[in-house]
Motif scaffolding. Structure first.
Motif, PDB file in Angstrom:
ATOM      1  N   LEU A 124      15.929 -27.127   4.900  1.00  9.84           N
ATOM      2  CA  LEU A 124      14.985 -28.244   4.889  1.00  9.84           C
ATOM      3  C   LEU A 124      15.664 -29.493   4.333  1.00  9.84           C
ATOM      4  O   LEU A 124      15.491 -30.591   4.866  1.00  9.84           O
ATOM      5  N   ASP A 125      16.459 -29.327   3.278  1.00  7.51           N
ATOM      6  CA  ASP A 125      17.175 -30.471   2.698  1.00  7.51           C
ATOM      7  C   ASP A 125      18.086 -31.127   3.732  1.00  7.51           C
ATOM      8  O   ASP A 125      18.156 -32.351   3.823  1.00  7.51           O
ATOM      9  N   TYR A 126      18.781 -30.318   4.526  1.00  9.22           N
ATOM     10  CA  TYR A 126      19.637 -30.891   5.575  1.00  9.22           C
ATOM     11  C   TYR A 126      18.797 -31.723   6.549  1.00  9.22           C
ATOM     12  O   TYR A 126      19.161 -32.857   6.897  1.00  9.22           O
ATOM     13  N   VAL A 127      17.676 -31.176   7.007  1.00  5.93           N
ATOM     14  CA  VAL A 127      16.835 -31.892   7.971  1.00  5.93           C
ATOM     15  C   VAL A 127      16.358 -33.206   7.363  1.00  5.93           C
ATOM     16  O   VAL A 127      16.377 -34.255   8.028  1.00  5.93           O
ATOM     17  N   LEU A 128      15.977 -33.183   6.095  1.00  7.11           N
ATOM     18  CA  LEU A 128      15.528 -34.412   5.438  1.00  7.11           C
ATOM     19  C   LEU A 128      16.658 -35.422   5.307  1.00  7.11           C
ATOM     20  O   LEU A 128      16.464 -36.622   5.559  1.00  7.11           O
ATOM     21  N   THR A 154      25.712 -29.239   5.498  1.00  4.99           N
ATOM     22  CA  THR A 154      25.333 -29.727   6.825  1.00  4.99           C
ATOM     23  C   THR A 154      25.672 -28.734   7.923  1.00  4.99           C
ATOM     24  O   THR A 154      24.797 -28.320   8.691  1.00  4.99           O
ATOM     25  N   GLU A 155      26.918 -28.341   8.037  1.00  6.09           N
ATOM     26  CA  GLU A 155      27.309 -27.456   9.141  1.00  6.09           C
ATOM     27  C   GLU A 155      26.631 -26.099   9.043  1.00  6.09           C
ATOM     28  O   GLU A 155      26.213 -25.533  10.055  1.00  6.09           O
ATOM     29  N   ARG A 156      26.477 -25.588   7.824  1.00  7.00           N
ATOM     30  CA  ARG A 156      25.811 -24.291   7.640  1.00  7.00           C
ATOM     31  C   ARG A 156      24.343 -24.380   8.070  1.00  7.00           C
ATOM     32  O   ARG A 156      23.829 -23.485   8.735  1.00  7.00           O
ATOM     33  N   ALA A 157      23.684 -25.474   7.699  1.00  7.73           N
ATOM     34  CA  ALA A 157      22.274 -25.650   8.065  1.00  7.73           C
ATOM     35  C   ALA A 157      22.119 -25.808   9.578  1.00  7.73           C
ATOM     36  O   ALA A 157      21.176 -25.265  10.168  1.00  7.73           O
ATOM     37  N   ILE A 158      23.031 -26.520  10.202  1.00  7.99           N
ATOM     38  CA  ILE A 158      22.980 -26.669  11.653  1.00  7.99           C
ATOM     39  C   ILE A 158      23.114 -25.296  12.313  1.00  7.99           C
ATOM     40  O   ILE A 158      22.371 -24.976  13.240  1.00  7.99           O
ATOM     41  N   GLY A 159      24.026 -24.486  11.813  1.00  9.85           N
ATOM     42  CA  GLY A 159      24.176 -23.129  12.342  1.00  9.85           C
ATOM     43  C   GLY A 159      22.908 -22.317  12.165  1.00  9.85           C
ATOM     44  O   GLY A 159      22.497 -21.569  13.063  1.00  9.85           O
ATOM     45  N   GLY A 163      20.641 -20.807  15.194  1.00  8.35           N
ATOM     46  CA  GLY A 163      20.267 -19.399  15.251  1.00  8.35           C
ATOM     47  C   GLY A 163      18.762 -19.216  15.329  1.00  8.35           C
ATOM     48  O   GLY A 163      18.261 -18.377  16.080  1.00  8.35           O
ATOM     49  N   LEU A 164      18.041 -20.005  14.566  1.00  9.07           N
ATOM     50  CA  LEU A 164      16.581 -19.944  14.588  1.00  9.07           C
ATOM     51  C   LEU A 164      16.059 -20.319  15.974  1.00  9.07           C
ATOM     52  O   LEU A 164      15.154 -19.684  16.505  1.00  9.07           O
ATOM     53  N   THR A 165      16.656 -21.334  16.555  1.00 13.95           N
ATOM     54  CA  THR A 165      16.272 -21.757  17.899  1.00 13.95           C
ATOM     55  C   THR A 165      16.512 -20.632  18.897  1.00 13.95           C
ATOM     56  O   THR A 165      15.652 -20.313  19.716  1.00 13.95           O
ATOM     57  N   ALA A 166      17.686 -20.026  18.830  1.00  8.21           N
ATOM     58  CA  ALA A 166      18.020 -18.945  19.759  1.00  8.21           C
ATOM     59  C   ALA A 166      17.105 -17.743  19.550  1.00  8.21           C
ATOM     60  O   ALA A 166      16.607 -17.157  20.515  1.00  8.21           O
ATOM     61  N   ALA A 167      16.863 -17.384  18.299  1.00  6.10           N
ATOM     62  CA  ALA A 167      16.035 -16.212  18.007  1.00  6.10           C
ATOM     63  C   ALA A 167      14.601 -16.412  18.474  1.00  6.10           C
ATOM     64  O   ALA A 167      13.953 -15.484  18.946  1.00  6.10           O
ATOM     65  N   ALA A 168      14.111 -17.618  18.341  1.00  5.11           N
ATOM     66  CA  ALA A 168      12.733 -17.896  18.731  1.00  5.11           C
ATOM     67  C   ALA A 168      12.632 -18.284  20.198  1.00  5.11           C
ATOM     68  O   ALA A 168      11.536 -18.504  20.701  1.00  5.11           O
ATOM     69  N   ASP A 169      13.791 -18.406  20.854  1.00  6.70           N
ATOM     70  CA  ASP A 169      13.846 -18.820  22.247  1.00  6.70           C
ATOM     71  C   ASP A 169      13.044 -20.105  22.437  1.00  6.70           C
ATOM     72  O   ASP A 169      12.205 -20.222  23.325  1.00  6.70           O
ATOM     73  N   LEU A 170      13.332 -21.073  21.558  1.00  9.93           N
ATOM     74  CA  LEU A 170      12.613 -22.340  21.601  1.00  9.93           C
ATOM     75  C   LEU A 170      13.195 -23.301  22.622  1.00  9.93           C
ATOM     76  O   LEU A 170      12.687 -24.398  22.802  1.00  9.93           O
TER      77      LEU A 170
END
Length: 181
Positions: A124-128, A154-159, A163-170
């Motif tokens: 969340l901190d990265y997104v903010l 930054t890079e860890r949060a992007i990863g 992964g969240l996007t892929a897992a949720a098939d968003l």
């Protein structure tokens, strides 16, 4: 509240680190094989405490308020953006179709998808920080990424978000919005 069932897994390849995660109704604690039973007990207790604290923070109504988002933005701006990014408003919004968050620099407003309420704080901190950086630089050019990359995860949060996007098939639109450089 009853203590969860704990499964300890020892590994000869694991040298120093200890980690834990929930697997259904039990907690799995991963330890180096060389640890004594006393060290095992210490680390199981420690990791159970850490998991409880982490889950309490994530579920805290205070963390999920718009006021808490604004306070967090102020802290992140001070820490990583020299206090230069000062939003007029920050709020949680219904899940967005193609983004984790958005910023309107001309109005100084930031909107964060409620999908992010359950992510670890550092994500969340990265997104903010990403959205706060848009208050300084509207586009995604190199000057924008200079600000964003001041946040050390930054890079860890992007990863994590990829992964969240892929897992949720968003869909790929969410992943594209968090692409690095």
């Amino acid at each position: 509240m009853a203590e969860p069932q704990v499964e300890v897994r020892r590994s000869k390849r694991r040298k120093q680190t200890v980690s834990a995660y929930r697997d259904g109704g039990k907690v799995v604690v991963l330890l180096p094989a060389r640890m004594t039973r006393a060290e095992e007990k210490h680390w199981v207790d420690e990791m159970l405490g850490r998991l409880r604290r982490s889950e309490t923070r994530r579920k805290s109504p205070a963390r999920n308020s718009d006021e808490a988002l604004m306070d967090r933005c102020a802290e992140l701006s001070r820490r990583y953006l020299d206090g230069r990014a000062v939003p007029e408003g920050v709020r949680w919004v219904a899940p967005m179709r193609t983004r984790w968050a958005s910023c309107t620099p001309t109005e100084g407003t930031i909107r964060v998808s409620r999908r992010l309420r359950e992510v670890p704080s550092w994500v969340l901190d990265y997104v903010l920080v990403h959205e706060l950086s848009h208050l300084l630089v509207p586009g995604h050019g190199s000057d924008f990424w200079e600000w964003v990359n001041r946040y050390p995860r930054t890079e860890r949060a992007i990863g994590y978000l990829e992964g969240l996007t892929a897992a949720a098939d968003l869909g790929s639109d969410l992943a594209d919005d968090i692409e690095v450089r």
